[in-house]
Design an enzyme around this catalytic site. Structure first.
Site, PDB file in Angstrom:
ATOM      1  N   GLU A  60      -5.716  -7.877  -1.303  1.00  0.00           N
ATOM      2  CA  GLU A  60      -6.125  -7.754   0.107  1.00  0.00           C
ATOM      3  C   GLU A  60      -7.530  -7.208   0.126  1.00  0.00           C
ATOM      4  O   GLU A  60      -7.834  -6.218  -0.536  1.00  0.00           O
ATOM      5  CB  GLU A  60      -5.178  -6.852   0.902  1.00  0.00           C
ATOM      6  CG  GLU A  60      -5.525  -6.836   2.402  1.00  0.00           C
ATOM      7  CD  GLU A  60      -4.628  -5.933   3.229  1.00  0.00           C
ATOM      8  OE1 GLU A  60      -3.398  -6.014   3.070  1.00  0.00           O
ATOM      9  OE2 GLU A  60      -5.160  -5.137   4.027  1.00  0.00           O
ATOM     10  N   GLU A  83       0.803  -1.231   0.000  1.00  0.00           N
ATOM     11  CA  GLU A  83       0.000   0.000   0.000  1.00  0.00           C
ATOM     12  C   GLU A  83       0.832   1.276   0.000  1.00  0.00           C
ATOM     13  O   GLU A  83       0.379   2.328   0.470  1.00  0.00           O
ATOM     14  CB  GLU A  83      -0.987  -0.002   1.184  1.00  0.00           C
ATOM     15  CG  GLU A  83      -2.078  -1.043   1.003  1.00  0.00           C
ATOM     16  CD  GLU A  83      -2.984  -1.197   2.213  1.00  0.00           C
ATOM     17  OE1 GLU A  83      -2.759  -0.518   3.236  1.00  0.00           O
ATOM     18  OE2 GLU A  83      -3.900  -2.025   2.148  1.00  0.00           O
TER      19      GLU A  83
END
Length: 669
Positions: free
Chosen positions: A262, A186
């Site tokens: 995810e 991320e």
């Protein structure tokens, strides 16, 4: 009764709807399943994440047989969740949501492939399912990689060497073949680094390791792949996080595998199960994603840390052996027990007329699996992104089987109903097989249901013994860290929130303190979250109010070193910088402090202690009601300090900065 009800629900095409639903109210529609014109995308599997961070921390401390039972529910084929993929954090010594995970290289000249618990977890997964795919992804990196900068890409060759050493270590020390590796969770990706990573993998004979990028959003990675043909060649999978079942045109144009690498991250009650059921289907139906990976695998961390109980199941009480097989485990089984990576999706639209969705998959050898979900909006909201309004109503679906499926005569049926109104869910129950009549069958679908219809007869729901009842953390807990060959590098139940606390052997000690717990991170890592400037490890019961914490401490850093013990500690995880509590500090310069916060800004008392570095001292912190007192080596050092808040919290140990320090004979009551 279940079989009879299944027969009524499935076998009858004469309009007997679910209870309380008149036949007239049902919308009807037909759907064709045909492989004659070719198949859809290849299915890559359903998985879950351990890490990002420290989400499996308490799992390792479970006694047998409970620990193996939990692992069976997660990984054993045709048993429970039967996961196809395990994704783990490549520990980097930094805070990555619910704690820190240790790096295999704390320092540049240091390599150790036995730290933490992810190696152990991958081996346990492989033991149960040798076919399971393994993914490694870093959240944080040790400081030496950035050479002083909070950034891993200034020296891409160093970062690539570090990641490849983890992959090689997995093979050399644990005989684990890593299948996929990610870039930086991320955070920004760097094209030069990704290309260098591929080159370095190939140079070390790791051609079989595929690259996922960028574990963030669909963009800018998709756009960059279309512009940069060299990058396009080395990235195998575009992995997006929490895509809300949607993809973007550029991602489709790349012709790459698209994964939700995810997703979920939702409290594991019935609504969490509804979220999971909906996205497992709709990530493909709406977004062409061929793999969905849940954060997180198992909620094995103190529940009051961030995102408590956001795992597929819950195992947060190693001291009692209690665990809970939550509804998302059985929702997972609806897909995983009847498909395998390498199967293909059929080319179908997948939207049901009355709301909800279906997918159909085949192994290309005549087997067919259909998974249907009818989750209503309010019963299937994930933690993110926001879910637009939609409606789902009871409906009759008629499926026509064509192509190579025309000869299918019966389908096995597995059914779940999430009971929100009744509070009474029925999870993963086998119903009476459905008869396919002249290539078709009809099904009456109520809301908030999942069906699997399959030619496979291998499904199984374990009727395992109930785990022990829940118990709070022991109110009187001791650890002297005296263990010669510890099975894990960290002491049970301590949850590191900044820094890493490891078993240590003091070869030079004359006797009392040969075996200790040592804080070993001496430079601030390349962070993912807002790590504290101090190190801290939590333990105990968040609900504790009155407590006495005692610990022997040893400051290693001269002049400005320092350590603390604490009680009523109220925070951790990504919020560790704002942690409050009662902190009793001693420093190498002979002073002490009592503060109401980890940052040390709210000073409640200070003075001289006579403590020095490189010597053992015993600290005792006593908190009763609104008052606290402290002892040094058994003698009162300070007393009657007034505590207003927090009113409860964990016990903790830690250091003033990223510095070596040791702890021994920890006791909390």
């Amino acid at each position: 009764a279940a079989l009879l009800w299944g027969w009524l629900l499935l076998g009858c095409s004469w309009g007997l709807g679910p209870p309380g639903v008149g036949a007239a109210a049902l919308s009807t529609a037909t759907y064709v399943l045909d492989d004659a014109g070719g198949l859809g995308r290849q299915f890559d599997g359903i998985g879950a994440v351990s890490g990002g961070g420290a989400t499996s921390r308490l799992l390792v401390n479970y006694q047998e047989p409970y620990r193996s039972q939990i692992l069976d529910y997660l990984f054993k084929p045709n048993f429970g969740a039967s996961l196809h993929i395990l994704k783990v954090e490549i520990g980097g010594d930094g805070q990555s949501t619910d704690g820190t995970e240790p790096s295999h290289m704390h320092y540049e000249n240091d390599e150790n492939y036995f730290r933490g618990y992810e190696w152990w977890l991958m081996k346990e997964a492989k033991k149960r399912n040798p076919q399971i795919k393994l993914i490694g992804l870093p959240w944080t990196f040790p400081a030496w990689i950035g050479k002083g900068e909070n950034w891993p890409y200034d020296y891409p060759d160093v970062t690539a060497y570090y990641i490849i050493s983890w992959i090689l270590g997995a093979k050399q020390y644990h005989d684990l073949d890593i299948d996929y590796v990610g870039i930086w969770n991320e955070r920004a990706f760097n094209s030069k680094y990704i290309k260098l990573l591929r080159y370095t993998l190939d140079k070390h004979g790791l051609q079989q390791v595929r690259i996922i990028a960028s574990d963030r959003l669909w963009e800018p990675i998709s756009f960059v792949l279309l512009l940069d043909s060299e990058l396009h060649e080395v990235v195998d999978v575009i992995g997006a996080h929490y895509p809300g079942t949607k993809t973007v045109p550029n991602a489709l144009l790349t012709k790459k595998k698209l994964w939700s690498s995810e997703d979920y991250s939702t409290f594991n009650d019935e609504v969490g199960a509804g979220c999971w059921a909906r996205i497992l289907n709709q990530n493909y139906v709406n977004g062409n994603m061929t793999s969905t990976i849940a954060w997180n695998l198992v909620a094995s961390y103190y529940e009051e840390l961030p995102f408590g109980r956001c795992g597929l199941m819950t195992a947060q009480e190693p001291w009692s052996g209690h665990y809970k097989v939550e509804a998302p485990i059985w929702i997972t089984a609806h897909t995983t027990q009847f498909t395998q990576p390498g199967w293909s999706y059929l080319q179908v639209d997948g939207h049901l007329k009355g709301g909800g969705s279906f997918v159909a998959l085949t192994d290309g050898l005549g087997n067919l699996t259909i998974i249907i979900e009818t989750m209503t909006r309010n019963h299937s909201e994930c933690i993110r992104p926001p879910l637009p309004p939609f409606s789902v109503t009871p409906q009759r679906a008629t499926f026509y089987l064509k192509g190579s499926f025309y000869m299918v005569e019966t389908l096995q049926v597995w059914h779940s109903r999430l009971g929100f109104e009744s509070g009474n869910s029925s999870l993963f129950q086998q119903l009476y097989p459905v008869k396919v009549w002249k290539g078709s069958f009809s099904l009456d679908l109520n809301v908030d249901e999942v069906y699997t219809l399959t030619t496979l007869k291998t499904g199984r729901k374990c009727g395992c013994p109930e785990p022990p009842p829940p118990q709070p953390f022991p109110s009187n807990y001791k650890d002297d860290f005296n263990i010669l060959n510890p099975p894990f590098s960290e002491a049970p139940n301590f949850a590191d929130q900044t820094g890493v606390f490891e078993y240590f052997m003091n070869v030079s000690d004359p006797g009392d303190h040969v075996f200790t717990l040592r804080q070993v991170v001496v430079q601030r890592p390349i962070t993912w979250a807002s790590d504290a400037d101090q190190t801290i490890s939590l333990i105990g019961n968040f609900k504790w109010v009155n407590m006495t914490v005692t610990c022997d401490i040893y400051i290693e850093k001269q002049r400005d070193g320092g350590v603390f013990i604490a009680g009523r500690v109220d925070n951790g995880g990504i919020y560790v910088r704002r942690t409050k509590g009662v902190f009793f500090w001693v420093f190498a310069d002979g002073t002490y402090r009592v503060t109401g916060d980890l940052a040390g800004e709210e000073i409640l008392m200070k003075g001289l202690s006579g403590v020095r570095d490189n010597a053992w001292h015993t600290l005792t912190l006593n908190i009763q009601g609104a008052s606290a007192s402290g002892l040094l080596n058994g003698y009162p050092l300070w007393e009657n300090v007034t505590i207003s808040k927090p009113s409860n919290g964990w016990a903790a140990i830690g250091t003033r900065s990223f510095e070596f320090a040791q702890f021994d004979n920890f006791h909390v009551e």
